[in-house]
Structure formats: structure tokens, C-alpha cells
Design an enzyme around this catalytic site. Structure first.
Site, PDB file in Angstrom:
ATOM      1  N   GLY A 257     -16.622  -3.696 -48.560  1.00  0.00           N
ATOM      2  CA  GLY A 257     -15.899  -3.423 -49.793  1.00  0.00           C
ATOM      3  C   GLY A 257     -15.881  -4.625 -50.720  1.00  0.00           C
ATOM      4  O   GLY A 257     -16.788  -5.469 -50.704  1.00  0.00           O
ATOM      5  N   SER A 258     -14.806  -4.756 -51.486  1.00  0.00           N
ATOM      6  CA  SER A 258     -14.799  -5.660 -52.637  1.00  0.00           C
ATOM      7  C   SER A 258     -14.735  -7.142 -52.308  1.00  0.00           C
ATOM      8  O   SER A 258     -14.874  -7.967 -53.221  1.00  0.00           O
ATOM      9  CB  SER A 258     -13.640  -5.298 -53.576  1.00  0.00           C
ATOM     10  OG  SER A 258     -13.855  -4.029 -54.138  1.00  0.00           O
ATOM     11  N   THR A 259     -14.509  -7.527 -51.044  1.00  0.00           N
ATOM     12  CA  THR A 259     -14.595  -8.958 -50.733  1.00  0.00           C
ATOM     13  C   THR A 259     -16.004  -9.478 -51.016  1.00  0.00           C
ATOM     14  O   THR A 259     -16.189 -10.674 -51.264  1.00  0.00           O
ATOM     15  CB  THR A 259     -14.232  -9.219 -49.257  1.00  0.00           C
ATOM     16  OG1 THR A 259     -14.986  -8.342 -48.423  1.00  0.00           O
ATOM     17  CG2 THR A 259     -12.749  -9.004 -49.011  1.00  0.00           C
ATOM     18  N   THR A 260     -16.995  -8.576 -51.002  1.00  0.00           N
ATOM     19  CA  THR A 260     -18.382  -8.958 -51.304  1.00  0.00           C
ATOM     20  C   THR A 260     -18.525  -9.464 -52.737  1.00  0.00           C
ATOM     21  O   THR A 260     -19.443 -10.236 -53.042  1.00  0.00           O
ATOM     22  CB  THR A 260     -19.319  -7.752 -51.082  1.00  0.00           C
ATOM     23  OG1 THR A 260     -19.221  -7.341 -49.721  1.00  0.00           O
ATOM     24  CG2 THR A 260     -20.765  -8.079 -51.402  1.00  0.00           C
ATOM     25  N   LYS A 261     -17.623  -9.047 -53.620  1.00  0.00           N
ATOM     26  CA  LYS A 261     -17.781  -9.385 -55.040  1.00  0.00           C
ATOM     27  C   LYS A 261     -17.751 -10.886 -55.291  1.00  0.00           C
ATOM     28  O   LYS A 261     -18.321 -11.366 -56.277  1.00  0.00           O
ATOM     29  CB  LYS A 261     -16.704  -8.670 -55.863  1.00  0.00           C
ATOM     30  CG  LYS A 261     -16.941  -7.168 -55.972  1.00  0.00           C
ATOM     31  CD  LYS A 261     -15.765  -6.437 -56.596  1.00  0.00           C
ATOM     32  CE  LYS A 261     -16.010  -4.925 -56.576  1.00  0.00           C
ATOM     33  NZ  LYS A 261     -14.808  -4.147 -56.913  1.00  0.00           N
TER      34      LYS A 261
END
Length: 720
Positions: A312-316
Site C-alpha cells: 500500500g501507500s508506504t511505498t509512496k
């Protein structure tokens, strides 16, 4: 005449036959005498085997410690019971040395062996019927404690004996079990073999090499007068010191247990690392296990390193880092949030608020709000998919971290179709593990330098104390520049501290946090689409503090927590992160970077107390509001759980060890305080359960020595 002739022929034939038979037997006898071999079996070797016995001299398995020397795993004596049945063993003895009354023996043993009287009696009687020399009683007859062994011995049962052996023991129970792992006896070799964790990864180093003792014996296995002994001494296993910090690990275990009990999630993972070195200071999963009871293990997998998931958004944070470092980012540039349609062939990208978006906003604001559209535009329109893939590989998302634990599994970058290239930008489709993300994020926390995670600090010769091997930090790449890392820390800090940031629940009282939230969907078991519902997500946070010079980096994920109305997925995640990070940084004496007048007024400096009067120091500390525990009835202080100059808060427990130590009343103490007490006293502690002390094995005011073992039973607090 004819009859005599026939008789002579028969006699001659018999004589020839017996002469031939005599020659064969004689020849065979001469051959055996000359060679000492019968049917390819050497009589010399056969006789030697019959009159010689060999006893294994087991090597002592090495111990496992945390980085400060607290014992995490060691061997302790256990006993195996057996019964001698052969009456010959009692010959020439004043009293019987074999079992003479199977029924009475079974009746006396049953309460100790968790077996029915009939089962014990049948085992003994079957052995007698089969003329066996001795019998054992299966698993229930093994691993008996010294107390049980002594109680059975006091019954003076003829024919009942014990064999001492070592079992692996983990005094802190579930503490760091997925790192330590466990070792258990191999059924065939009866050796301790590491099954999981460090016990498995370093099994050969820990196990050492067994020795042996050979000697000549009689039929009862007793040494002859001249036994001709041959001895090879065992080589004990090495000791291993981990990077785990007992206090930070305890903080983590407590927080995980509380969240596990309250939210009953499918899975929880958490890991704390020093971003400067790669040393893992704490790591835990739920479900977990007590390595002393491996048969009850629910989850052997160390999910932090072995279970890839769509993050999810931790990749951003890595998407923005790639765009910045490649020179393709302008944070003040505006874009239209909400929905992004590349073309008719690619499924549209929606922001997480059902595609409503927030109108025309800047890319910096898009990061704070965790915009999927912004991430996709950065990859597709700004830096290009090939550049982004290059950065994913520079962050090592395509390979294992090579952490020194077994069974690591790397995630997988799915990057074949345009939709996959767009979705990996915001953490969907491709997979990774928490340890891969923490390793990659170390580059942001460490001025662009990415470090290799590790859990083994050093290996020590258990006999000499010499350090055989010691780990040093290893920089495994520089995926981004120092300037990019600094800019990313500013962006990550805005996620937590801006009004429009998604990370507001992760604000700490005393330290500025830089981090990124994540809400990952869970794929359906049929591989088509994702599970629906607010609870059917993996909620996570990847954060570091203090922001300007991070000393700790932490990843927490909670899968499918059972949330009540009004609760969000960040509630269980932030409870773990905030408790561990805030208290962990204070414990490490990291100066707060959000120091306020109130904080300065509340905190106190620990004074010099060594060799000073107990009453005087206690009176001085009482003025700070501290919770003071004096250990013993001596007049002078010889140690404390704080060092001179340390900062502490009101109501924190301060332990003052006197020169005459005795056991304090620890009912109601936390697990963390119990471990701190054991470390101060230099004693072993064995815990069971989670929560706060319900029972203690050593009575209050009893004298303490370094050979004392404290056993405590923990239980969750009871709500009023």
C-alpha cells in the site's frame, strides 16, 4: 560274498563322506583361527563390540544473549526415567535393584508421569515378558524437572533410575521468539537441533561437537577392573549475542500483546532498527509462540522477513524519492486529484476517497494526503516507468535483504503491463516484506546510505570468552543522494504534522516523526480482485524519529483488526508505534527535539547515588514524584536502574539496589520492570503469560544470590 561286498562299498562311501566333512570343518576351523573372520564378520571386532561400550559426552549447546548480556536461551538439566527389569541385575546385592512389584511401582509413578497406572504397569509387564533389560515410558518419562526426579527418588522404588540430559530453555518465554527460534531433541539422534530462528541459522556453531568415552564392560554394562578407557572431550558450542535490546523488545512485546487482545487481528508484524547500522533492536509477530512449548506453536513464520504482502501507500515514500532524485519533481506544481485516466485500455486510478480527490492540489500536498493519482502521474508522466523501475531495483526491492535469519522470502516486482507499472507506484500488485521496506527506508534516514539489517552482534567462544566474529555495519547501496534524503524527511514529517496529513495519529509528545501511512487491500483467495469492507485491509506505518537525525526506524502492520464503530485502522497501528518509539527514544537517552517548557519542568535528572546513604537518596528522589523501590535492607546503594545524568519522568519506577539485596514485592509490576529488576540483580527470570505480575516465586524479603531464578506469572489487568 555279495552281501559283504555291498557292505564294504557303503562303509567306504560313508568313510569318504565323513572324511570330506571332517576336512571341511577342520579347514573352516583353521581358517577362523588364522583370520578371525566368520561370515565376513571379524571375531575380534565382534568380541570388541560385545565387551566395549561407548558413551556420548554431549557438547554443551552455546547460550544466546541480548546485546547487553541478558540470557535468552540456555541448557538446563532434565531427567529421563527408566526401569530395570532383569533380576540378574540384583544378584549379590543386599536390596533388589530391579522392579519387583509392577503394580505397586505403577501406582506410585502415575501421579508424576501423567500416565494411568494401567499404562505404566502394562509397559513394565510387557518388558518382563519380552525379557528386556530395561524399559522407558515415552515422552512423559522425559524432560522431568529436578524437583520431580527428587520426589520420585524419595519413594525408594526398586529398579527405578534416572538419566540426566539437557533440554533447551527460554527463560523469557514468548520474548523475541521469532528471532531466537527454538531447538528440540531429534527423535533419532536425541541431539538438540535448531528448528527456527537463530537456533536454526547457527545450529552448528551453537551445537558444538560431541565427545565420547569408550571402555570395556561386563554384561551388566559395568566397567571392568582394567576398562582400557578412551576419551575424546567434547567441544562446547559458541555463545551468540544478538542486537536485540531487552527494554525495547519488551516495550514491543507489551504493545503487541495489548493490540492482539483488544483487536483480535489476523496478523501483526513490527520491527525496530537502528538506521545508522542496520542492527535490529526489536522484532515481533502475532500470533507468536512460547519456544518452551513448541507443540503449541500457532505461527512459526517470522512474518517480518518471510511473508511478502502488497504494502500500500508506504511505498509512496520511495516513489517520491525516485522522482526527486532523478530530477523529475516539482513539489509546488499542481495536478488534478481524484481520478486519473491514462487511456481507454488501462483501468482508471482513483484516490483513496472513492475518487473524489481534493481538487487541484500540489504534488507536495498529494504526498501528505497519500494521493494515488499523484504517485501514478509521477511514474507515468514525470520520470517514466523505466527510471522508476531502476530506482525500485536500487532500493533492492527485487532481492532479499540477506538478514542473518533463516527462511527469508523476497517480495516480487510485477512490472510487465502498464497497469502494473502504474499501481506499483502506490503499493498495489507488487509485494514486499517489512524488512525490505525498513532496509530501503534506511537510505532516507541515513543521508542516502542504505544499510543491511542484521540480528547477530557477535559470536563468542563459550570457554575462553574470546570474540570469534563481530558484525560491523554494512552499507549495501546509495540509492538516493543526501539532498534527496533530506527533502524526503521534510515531506515525511509533513505527513505526520500537517493538518491535511494522513499521519496525525503518529505524532509523539517529545519527538518529531517522519513517516508514511499505508492501507493495503488484501487479494481475494481466487486471485480476482480484493476483499471488501473497512476491516479487510492491512494497516501499516513506516516511520522514523527524531526527524532531523533519525535514531530509530520502525515498521508496524496490523492485518484485519476487528474495529468498533468510530475506530480506524490507524488506532491499533499507532498504539504500537507511539508506545515503542516514544519510550524507546527516551530509554536510549535521545534528546527530545520537541522539548517544551512543560516537558522540561516535568523531567528530572538522575543524581549520583552509588555508595550513598539509602534514606538520603530516597528522600531526594521523592521530591521528583518518582516511584521508588529500595531493594534490600542495606544502608548503602550499590546499583540503580538509571545512570547518573539520565532523564526520567515523574511516576517512573526507580530501583535502588542496596548492599544487602532481598526480594521486593513485585505484584502488579510490568514485564519490563521485572526484566529490569532481574538485570539489576544479575539473576535469571522465567515468565509465563502476558501483562502484569500476578504471582512471584520468591517471597518478599527473601535473600537474593546470583544463582537465584525468579519465576513470575503475568496476567492482563482486570478492568474495574
Amino acid at each position: 560274498m555279495k552281501k559283504n561286498k555291498s557292505t564294504n562299498i557303503v562303509a567306504s562311501l560313508l568313510m569318504i563322506f565323513f572324511m570330506f566333512l571332517f576336512l571341511i570343518v577342520s579347514g573352516r576351523y583353521i581358517y577362523i583361527q588364522a583370520t578371525g573372520v566368520v561370515s565376513d564378520v571379524s571375531l575380534t571386532e565382534w568380541a570388541k563390540d560385545k565387551r566395549e561400550t561407548s558413551v556420548v559426552l554431549p557438547a554443551e549447546r552455546g547460550e544466546i544473549y541480548d546485546h547487553s548480556g541478558m540470557t535468552l536461551a540456555y541448557n538446563r538439566p532434565a531427567y529421563r526415567i527408566y526401569a530395570i527389569l532383569d533380576p540378574e541385575y540384583s544378584k549379590k546385592q543386599k536390596e533388589p535393584k530391579h522392579v519387583v512389584d509392577p503394580q505397586k511401582t505403577a501406582e506410585k509413578l502415575a501421579p508424576f508421569l501423567d500416565l494411568k497406572e494401567t499404562e505404566i504397569q502394562e509397559t513394565i509387564e510387557k518388558g518382563i515378558k519380552e525379557k528386556r533389560f530395561q524399559v522407558e515410558f515415552g515422552k512423559t518419562g522425559k524432560n522431568l524437572s529436578q524437583q520431580t526426579m527428587e520426589e520420585i527418588k524419595s519413594l525408594h522404588l526398586p529398579g527405578i533410575y534416572f538419566l540426566e540430559e539437557a533440554i533447551r530453555y527460554y527463560p523469557n518465554g514468548m520474548f523475541a521468539s521469532h528471532i531466537i527460534g527454538f531447538a528440540q531433541e531429534d527423535e533419532e539422534t536425541e541431539e538438540l537441533i535448531g528448528v527456527t530462528g537463530v537456533e536454526n541459522a547457527k545450529n552448528k556453531l551453537l551445537g558444538g561437537t560431541d565427545g565420547f568415552l569408550k571402555y570395556q564392560r561386563d554384561r551388566y554394562n559395568k566397567k571392568l577392573v582394567e576398562p582400557k578407557e578412551v576419551i575424546r572431550k567434547p567441544e562446547d558450542g559458541h555463545d551468540i549475542y544478538l542486537t536485540i535490546d531487552q527494554k525495547i523488545q519488551t516495550l514491543l512485546e507489551d504493545a503487541l500483546s495489548q493490540v492482539d487482545e483488544k483487536y483480535d487481528p489476523e496478523r501483526i508484524t513490527a520491527v525496530v532498527m537502528d538506521p545508522k547500522t542496520g542492527a535490529i533492536l526489536a522484532l515481533g509477530n502475532r500470533p507468536s509462540f512460547n519456544p518452551n512449548n513448541p507443540e503449541d506453536v500457532e505461527n512459526w513464520y517470522n512474518d517480518v522477513i518471510s511473508t511478502p504482502f502488497e504494502p500500500g501507500s508506504t511505498t509512496k515514500m520511495f516513489t517520491w524519492a525516485a522522482a526527486i532524485d532523478s530530477g523529475n519533481y516539482n513539489g509546488d506544481e499542481y495536478y488534478q486529484s481524484g481520478r486519473y485516466v491514462v487511456n481507454e485500455k488501462i483501468e482508471p486510478i482513483n484516490d483513496h476517497n472513492q475518487g473524489a480527490g481534493w481538487g487541484s492540489i500540489s504534488f507536495d500536498e498529494g504526498f501528505r494526503r497519500s494521493s494515488n493519482v499523484a504517485a501514478s502521474k509521477l511514474v507515468w508522466e514525470k520520470m517514466g516507468t523505466e527510471t522508476f523501475l531502476e530506482y525500485l531495483e536500487r532500493f533492492d526491492f527485487d532481492k532479499k535483504t540477506d538478514i542473518d535469519l533463516p527462511n527469508e522470502v523476497a517480495g516480487k516486482i510485477l512490472y510487465n503491463w502498464p497497469s502494473e507499472k502504474l499501481r506499483v507506484a502506490f503499493g498495489q500488485g507488487s509485494t514486499t516484506t517489512p524488512i525490505q521496506q525498513v532496509k530501503a527506508a534506511s537510505a532516507i534516514a541515513n543521508k542516502g546510505k542504505m544499510v543491511k539489517p542484521y540480528v547477530i552482534q557477535k559470536i563468542v567462544d563459550s570457554n575462553t570468552g574470546d570474540v570469534i566474529e563481530e558484525k560491523e555495519p554494512v552499507v549495501v547501496g546509495e540509492p538516493i543522494s543526501e539532498e534527496t534524503a533530506t527533502q524526503m524527511l521534510d515531506l515525511l514529517e509533513s505527513v505526520v504534522n500537517s493538518k491535511d496529513g494522513t499521519g496525525k495519529p503518529y505524532r509523539l509528545d517529545d519527538y518529531t516523526v517522519a513517516g508514511k501511512t499505508g492501507t493495503a487491500q488484501i487479494p481475494n483467495s481466487n486471485g480476482k480482485g480484493y476483499l471488501r469492507g473497512d476491516d479487510n485491509n492491512i494497516f501499516s506505518f513506516l516511520g522514523m524519529a527524531p526527524k532531523d537525525d533519525p535514531q530509530l526506524i520502525m515498521h508496524v502492520s496490523v492485518k484485519q483488526p476487528k474495529l468498533e464503530e468510530g475506530e480506524s485502522g490507524s488506532d491499533p497501528v499507532s498504539f504500537i508505534f507511539n508506545n515503542v518509539m516514544e519510550n524507546g527514544l527516551h530509554y536510549l537517552n535521545i534528546e527530545p527535539d520537541k522539548e517544551t517548557e512543560q516537558l522540561t519542568a516535568e523531567m528530572a535528572i538522575f543524581p549520583s547515588v552509588l555508595n550513598k546513604d539509602v534514606k538520603a537518596v530516597s528522600k531526594q528522589l521523592e521530591k521528583t514524584g518518582a516511584n521508588i523501590t529500595v531493594i534490600g535492607n542495606g544502608e548503602k546503594i550499590v546499583a540503580a536502574n538509571f545512570d547518573e545524568g539520565d532523564k526520567f519522568f515523574p511516576k517512573q519506577r526507580i530501583m535502588l539496589l542496596t548492599n544487602k539485596p532481598t526480594m521486593p514485592d513485585i505484584i502488579g509490576w510490568s514485564h519490563r520492570d521485572v526484566l529490569s529488576l532481574a538485570n539489576l540483580l544479575g539473576i535469571n527470570v522465567e515468565t509465563s503469560g502476558v501483562g502484569y505480575v500476578k504471582k512471584q516465586s520468591i517471597e518478599e524479603d527473601k535473600k537474593i544470590t546470583d544463582k537465584t531464578t525468579l519465576k513470575v506469572e503475568l496476567a492482563p489487568p482486570i478492568d474495574d
